[in-house]
Design a protein around this motif. Sequence first.
Motif, short mmCIF file in Angstrom:
data_model
loop_
_atom_site.label_atom_id
_atom_site.label_comp_id
_atom_site.label_asym_id
_atom_site.label_seq_id
_atom_site.Cartn_x
_atom_site.Cartn_y
_atom_site.Cartn_z
N LEU A 110 0.84 -1.21 0.00
CA LEU A 110 0.00 0.00 0.00
C LEU A 110 0.86 1.25 0.00
O LEU A 110 0.54 2.24 -0.65
CB LEU A 110 -0.93 0.02 1.22
CG LEU A 110 -2.18 -0.83 1.15
CD1 LEU A 110 -2.90 -0.83 2.49
CD2 LEU A 110 -3.11 -0.33 0.06
N THR A 111 1.95 1.20 0.74
CA THR A 111 2.84 2.36 0.81
C THR A 111 3.51 2.61 -0.54
O THR A 111 3.60 3.76 -0.99
CB THR A 111 3.89 2.16 1.92
OG1 THR A 111 3.20 1.90 3.15
CG2 THR A 111 4.76 3.38 2.08
N ARG A 112 3.95 1.55 -1.18
CA ARG A 112 4.54 1.70 -2.52
C ARG A 112 3.52 2.31 -3.49
O ARG A 112 3.85 3.13 -4.33
CB ARG A 112 5.05 0.37 -3.05
CG ARG A 112 6.33 -0.10 -2.41
CD ARG A 112 6.84 -1.40 -3.06
NE ARG A 112 7.98 -1.91 -2.36
CZ ARG A 112 9.22 -1.46 -2.51
NH1 ARG A 112 9.47 -0.49 -3.34
NH2 ARG A 112 10.22 -2.00 -1.81
N LYS A 113 2.27 1.88 -3.38
CA LYS A 113 1.21 2.42 -4.24
C LYS A 113 0.99 3.90 -3.94
O LYS A 113 0.81 4.71 -4.85
CB LYS A 113 -0.08 1.62 -4.06
CG LYS A 113 -1.19 2.04 -4.99
CD LYS A 113 -0.81 1.80 -6.43
CE LYS A 113 -1.90 2.25 -7.37
NZ LYS A 113 -1.39 2.56 -8.70
N ALA A 114 1.01 4.26 -2.66
CA ALA A 114 0.84 5.67 -2.27
C ALA A 114 1.98 6.52 -2.84
O ALA A 114 1.75 7.61 -3.37
CB ALA A 114 0.78 5.80 -0.76
N LEU A 115 3.20 6.01 -2.76
CA LEU A 115 4.34 6.73 -3.33
C LEU A 115 4.20 6.89 -4.84
O LEU A 115 4.46 7.97 -5.39
CB LEU A 115 5.65 6.00 -2.99
CG LEU A 115 6.10 6.10 -1.53
CD1 LEU A 115 7.10 5.00 -1.21
CD2 LEU A 115 6.67 7.47 -1.21
#
Length: 137
Positions: A110-115
Amino acid sequence: MKKELESTIKEWLRFVEMDRSTAQHLFNTMHPQPLEIICFHCQQAVEKAIKALFVLKEIEIVKIHDLGMLIKMIQTEIAFPDTITISAIRLTKYAATFRYPQSPDIDEALTRKALADMETVITWCKEQIVLAGYEIE
């Protein structure tokens, strides 16, 4: 007038860059990674990038964190492609929900997607400013 507007846009973009680089730095260097805070900075960077477009279009900036609502408010002045709107809307939840204890779990994916969403929206917003004839660097 154009120089004053350009200066204000650059100031908003300076704050965009602070949130953007903070998110990236925390993700790349801090262990364990503070995923909630990284995602929060992603949302903040995009919020400020969209608000820079408000400055560009000389629309009063409203103090809300709902990125979909911000886009809706400026949509008559600048058309956001669906892909950009979707990327922005996905980030809205990180403004508050995920920053407090007992919030839903965030994982690295999810964090990679947010970035990635952050980069997509910021790049597009900056392109709109350049296309309008303003220097951003």
